[in-house]
Design a protein around this motif. Structure first.
Motif, PDB file in Angstrom:
ATOM      1  N   ILE A   1     -10.443   1.527   1.196  1.00  0.00           N
ATOM      2  CA  ILE A   1      -9.734   1.803   2.455  1.00  0.00           C
ATOM      3  C   ILE A   1      -8.518   0.880   2.538  1.00  0.00           C
ATOM      4  CG2 ILE A   1      -9.859   1.630   4.983  1.00  0.00           C
ATOM      5  CD1 ILE A   1     -12.861   2.204   4.790  1.00  0.00           C
ATOM      6  N   ILE A   2      -7.368   1.450   2.896  1.00  0.00           N
ATOM      7  CA  ILE A   2      -6.154   0.638   3.081  1.00  0.00           C
ATOM      8  C   ILE A   2      -5.644   0.825   4.506  1.00  0.00           C
ATOM      9  CG2 ILE A   2      -3.747   0.332   2.345  1.00  0.00           C
ATOM     10  CD1 ILE A   2      -4.653   0.842  -0.481  1.00  0.00           C
ATOM     11  N   SER A   3      -5.617  -0.261   5.266  1.00  0.00           N
ATOM     12  CA  SER A   3      -5.130  -0.204   6.647  1.00  0.00           C
ATOM     13  C   SER A   3      -3.680  -0.702   6.697  1.00  0.00           C
ATOM     14  CB  SER A   3      -6.003  -1.089   7.541  1.00  0.00           C
ATOM     15  OG  SER A   3      -5.823  -2.459   7.197  1.00  0.00           O
ATOM     16  N   GLY A   4      -2.989  -0.366   7.771  1.00  0.00           N
ATOM     17  CA  GLY A   4      -1.733  -1.037   8.105  1.00  0.00           C
ATOM     18  C   GLY A   4      -0.437  -0.499   7.513  1.00  0.00           C
ATOM     19  N   ALA A   5      -0.474   0.689   6.885  1.00  0.00           N
ATOM     20  CA  ALA A   5       0.794   1.251   6.371  1.00  0.00           C
ATOM     21  C   ALA A   5       1.503   1.971   7.509  1.00  0.00           C
ATOM     22  CB  ALA A   5       0.518   2.203   5.208  1.00  0.00           C
ATOM     23  N   LEU A   6       2.579   1.370   8.001  1.00  0.00           N
ATOM     24  CA  LEU A   6       3.320   1.933   9.133  1.00  0.00           C
ATOM     25  C   LEU A   6       4.546   2.697   8.645  1.00  0.00           C
ATOM     26  CD1 LEU A   6       3.639   1.911  12.276  1.00  0.00           C
ATOM     27  CD2 LEU A   6       5.023  -0.143  12.001  1.00  0.00           C
ATOM     28  N   ASN A   7       5.277   2.091   7.715  1.00  0.00           N
ATOM     29  CA  ASN A   7       6.467   2.720   7.140  1.00  0.00           C
ATOM     30  C   ASN A   7       6.680   2.148   5.729  1.00  0.00           C
ATOM     31  OD1 ASN A   7       7.645   0.152   7.501  1.00  0.00           O
ATOM     32  ND2 ASN A   7       8.319   0.692   9.546  1.00  0.00           N
ATOM     33  N   GLU A   8       7.741   2.611   5.075  1.00  0.00           N
ATOM     34  CA  GLU A   8       7.937   2.237   3.666  1.00  0.00           C
ATOM     35  C   GLU A   8       8.052   0.732   3.450  1.00  0.00           C
ATOM     36  OE1 GLU A   8      11.085   4.424   1.839  1.00  0.00           O
ATOM     37  OE2 GLU A   8       9.986   6.326   1.984  1.00  0.00           O
ATOM     38  N   GLU A   9       8.424   0.013   4.510  1.00  0.00           N
ATOM     39  CA  GLU A   9       8.581  -1.450   4.398  1.00  0.00           C
ATOM     40  C   GLU A   9       7.227  -2.155   4.405  1.00  0.00           C
ATOM     41  OE1 GLU A   9      11.850  -0.815   3.639  1.00  0.00           O
ATOM     42  OE2 GLU A   9      11.661   0.111   5.599  1.00  0.00           O
ATOM     43  N   SER A  10       6.224  -1.537   5.005  1.00  0.00           N
ATOM     44  CA  SER A  10       4.912  -2.191   5.173  1.00  0.00           C
ATOM     45  C   SER A  10       4.351  -2.643   3.835  1.00  0.00           C
ATOM     46  CB  SER A  10       3.894  -1.221   5.787  1.00  0.00           C
ATOM     47  OG  SER A  10       4.298  -0.779   7.047  1.00  0.00           O
ATOM     48  N   ILE A  11       3.739  -3.827   3.837  1.00  0.00           N
ATOM     49  CA  ILE A  11       3.101  -4.317   2.611  1.00  0.00           C
ATOM     50  C   ILE A  11       2.002  -3.331   2.199  1.00  0.00           C
ATOM     51  CG2 ILE A  11       1.793  -6.235   1.605  1.00  0.00           C
ATOM     52  CD1 ILE A  11       3.317  -8.070   3.683  1.00  0.00           C
ATOM     53  N   ALA A  12       1.249  -2.845   3.197  1.00  0.00           N
ATOM     54  CA  ALA A  12       0.134  -1.927   2.902  1.00  0.00           C
ATOM     55  C   ALA A  12       0.615  -0.630   2.242  1.00  0.00           C
ATOM     56  CB  ALA A  12      -0.620  -1.590   4.192  1.00  0.00           C
ATOM     57  N   TRP A  13       1.816  -0.202   2.585  1.00  0.00           N
ATOM     58  CA  TRP A  13       2.388   1.019   2.001  1.00  0.00           C
ATOM     59  C   TRP A  13       2.485   0.840   0.486  1.00  0.00           C
ATOM     60  CZ3 TRP A  13       4.560   5.123   5.101  1.00  0.00           C
ATOM     61  CH2 TRP A  13       5.239   6.114   4.366  1.00  0.00           C
ATOM     62  N   LYS A  14       2.973  -0.344   0.105  1.00  0.00           N
ATOM     63  CA  LYS A  14       3.165  -0.626  -1.328  1.00  0.00           C
ATOM     64  C   LYS A  14       1.815  -0.805  -2.030  1.00  0.00           C
ATOM     65  CE  LYS A  14       7.635  -2.635  -0.174  1.00  0.00           C
ATOM     66  NZ  LYS A  14       8.311  -1.375   0.028  1.00  0.00           N
ATOM     67  N   VAL A  15       0.862  -1.382  -1.323  1.00  0.00           N
ATOM     68  CA  VAL A  15      -0.482  -1.530  -1.906  1.00  0.00           C
ATOM     69  C   VAL A  15      -1.075  -0.139  -2.157  1.00  0.00           C
ATOM     70  CG1 VAL A  15      -2.815  -2.455  -1.590  1.00  0.00           C
ATOM     71  CG2 VAL A  15      -0.849  -3.741  -0.722  1.00  0.00           C
ATOM     72  N   ALA A  16      -0.893   0.758  -1.191  1.00  0.00           N
ATOM     73  CA  ALA A  16      -1.454   2.115  -1.326  1.00  0.00           C
ATOM     74  C   ALA A  16      -0.860   2.812  -2.559  1.00  0.00           C
ATOM     75  CB  ALA A  16      -1.175   2.924  -0.060  1.00  0.00           C
ATOM     76  N   LEU A  17       0.457   2.739  -2.706  1.00  0.00           N
ATOM     77  CA  LEU A  17       1.108   3.404  -3.853  1.00  0.00           C
ATOM     78  C   LEU A  17       0.604   2.822  -5.169  1.00  0.00           C
ATOM     79  CD1 LEU A  17       4.831   3.771  -2.676  1.00  0.00           C
ATOM     80  CD2 LEU A  17       3.115   5.589  -2.933  1.00  0.00           C
ATOM     81  N   LYS A  18       0.467   1.487  -5.196  1.00  0.00           N
ATOM     82  CA  LYS A  18       0.037   0.849  -6.456  1.00  0.00           C
ATOM     83  C   LYS A  18      -1.433   1.137  -6.742  1.00  0.00           C
ATOM     84  CE  LYS A  18       3.466  -2.813  -6.650  1.00  0.00           C
ATOM     85  NZ  LYS A  18       4.168  -2.679  -7.918  1.00  0.00           N
ATOM     86  N   ALA A  19      -2.267   1.130  -5.699  1.00  0.00           N
ATOM     87  CA  ALA A  19      -3.696   1.410  -5.908  1.00  0.00           C
ATOM     88  C   ALA A  19      -3.846   2.828  -6.488  1.00  0.00           C
ATOM     89  CB  ALA A  19      -4.461   1.280  -4.600  1.00  0.00           C
ATOM     90  N   HIS A  20      -3.074   3.745  -5.920  1.00  0.00           N
ATOM     91  CA  HIS A  20      -3.110   5.135  -6.409  1.00  0.00           C
ATOM     92  C   HIS A  20      -2.645   5.195  -7.871  1.00  0.00           C
ATOM     93  CE1 HIS A  20      -2.703   9.457  -6.456  1.00  0.00           C
ATOM     94  NE2 HIS A  20      -1.417   9.365  -6.705  1.00  0.00           N
ATOM     95  N   ALA A  21      -1.543   4.487  -8.154  1.00  0.00           N
ATOM     96  CA  ALA A  21      -0.999   4.498  -9.527  1.00  0.00           C
ATOM     97  C   ALA A  21      -1.977   3.866 -10.518  1.00  0.00           C
ATOM     98  CB  ALA A  21       0.337   3.753  -9.559  1.00  0.00           C
ATOM     99  N   GLU A  22      -2.796   2.928 -10.038  1.00  0.00           N
ATOM    100  CA  GLU A  22      -3.762   2.250 -10.920  1.00  0.00           C
ATOM    101  C   GLU A  22      -5.082   3.006 -11.024  1.00  0.00           C
ATOM    102  OE1 GLU A  22      -3.296  -0.141 -12.935  1.00  0.00           O
ATOM    103  OE2 GLU A  22      -1.378  -0.964 -12.279  1.00  0.00           O
ATOM    104  N   GLY A  23      -5.102   4.228 -10.476  1.00  0.00           N
ATOM    105  CA  GLY A  23      -6.272   5.094 -10.687  1.00  0.00           C
ATOM    106  C   GLY A  23      -7.311   5.080  -9.592  1.00  0.00           C
ATOM    107  N   ALA A  24      -7.037   4.359  -8.468  1.00  0.00           N
ATOM    108  CA  ALA A  24      -8.021   4.339  -7.374  1.00  0.00           C
ATOM    109  C   ALA A  24      -7.874   5.583  -6.508  1.00  0.00           C
ATOM    110  CB  ALA A  24      -7.803   3.098  -6.517  1.00  0.00           C
TER     111      ALA A  24
END
Ligand code: NAI
Length: 273
Positions: free
Chosen positions: A12-35
């Protein structure tokens, strides 16, 4: 470059509000890493709808939850497990809000109702997430929970006001819950103390530009960008850090252990000449 570090993992990834959000970048990377991931944010914050774009990119459902509401969190954790058809491997807490900061209150005039809200939203919500996860036995063994913190937990930063106390509580919760979940389920709990970062929450703090620049000039590596913070989160979700727990991990380009830098000396010399 992705190397499938999170292949087979779900979280679960909380806190992605917009492209600037740290969580936004975590979500993209987690997805790219196969999660596989579930995204969540406060129902109010989702009105802007930007998160839908991220959800599409990550092929992730969104389960709205106010992180102060046990009822919402119960639905979030049970909904995520239903979606994945099993338990979770990681959770990111990337949530912070202070009405005192938003309204520009200085430290001597804090509104105490807002202060309590700051603590509830920015710190107790992490305890609530972990308590719900424990009750639902929602973590797989060797799971990982990460929350984002700031060095104002240890040092005084005037304009950070009540968020300083919230971060101190957040880091303490990581230690106490880390001990409990480590014993119960071999789950690790850590906080990452991140450099000042230009996001909605960051730039809402008065004087942000000045302390961003100060930290950048003091830190030998410069301020750590949000992208690099996301990389660090991924490493903590991965199996490469299975024995790291109950830590507040500095991710700040060296800021916290630097006394003074050449850049600051030069600036001060110019100011004095
Ligand atoms: P952001 O503004 O993009 O993220 C903050 C998030 O908290 C937003 O998505 C917001 O909707 C969410 N939120 C607020 N109230 C909520 C509630 N009741 N329930 C659920 N979600 C709620 O900003 P950023 O910078 O990405 O913040 C993420 C985390 O990183 C925060 O904990 C922040 O304190 C921390 N951090 C930020 C730094 C910075 O300079 N930007 C530095 C160090 C830590």
């Amino acid at each position: 470059m992705a190397s499938n570090l999170l292949a087979g993992k779900v979280g679960i990834i909380s806190g992605a509000l917009n492209e600037e959000s740290i969580a936004w970048k975590v979500a993209l990377k987690a997805h790219a890493e196969g999660a596989r991931i579930v995204l969540t944010n406060a129902p109010l914050a989702m009105r802007m709808g930007e998160i839908n774009k991220l959800a599409e990119q990550c092929n992730a459902p969104i389960i709205p939850a106010d992180a102060t509401s046990m009822e919402d969190l119960e639905k979030l954790f049970s909904g995520a497990q239903e979606h994945f058809g099993g338990k979770l491997d990681f959770v990111l807490h990337s949530i912070g809000m202070s009405a005192n900061i938003r309204k520009g209150k200085h430290y001597g005039e804090l509104n105490y109702e807002w202060f309590q809200k700051t603590l509830d939203v920015s710190a107790l919500s992490f305890h609530k997430m972990l308590a719900v996860a424990e009750k639902q036995d929602a973590f797989n063994e060797w799971g990982s929970a990460v929350a984002l913190s700031y060095i104002a937990a240890q040092r005084a930063f005037l304009d950070y006001t009540d968020m300083s106390q919230a971060k101190a509580v957040l880091e303490s919760i990581a230690r106490s819950y880390g001990q409990r979940l480590g014993k119960l389920k071999k789950v690790r709990v850590n906080t990452i103390s991140q450099s000042p970062t230009k996001t909605t929450a960051g730039t809402g703090i008065s004087g942000f530009d000045a302390f961003y620049e100060y930290a950048n000039r003091l830190s030998p590596l410069g301020n750590a960008p949000a992208e690099a913070c996301a990389d660090y989160c991924i490493s903590l979700f991965s199996d490469l850090t299975r024995y790291v727990t109950m830590q507040n991990l500095m991710h700040d380009g060296g800021f916290s252990t630097t006394g003074i830098s050449e850049e600051i000396v030069e600036l001060m010399s110019k100011a004095n000449s």
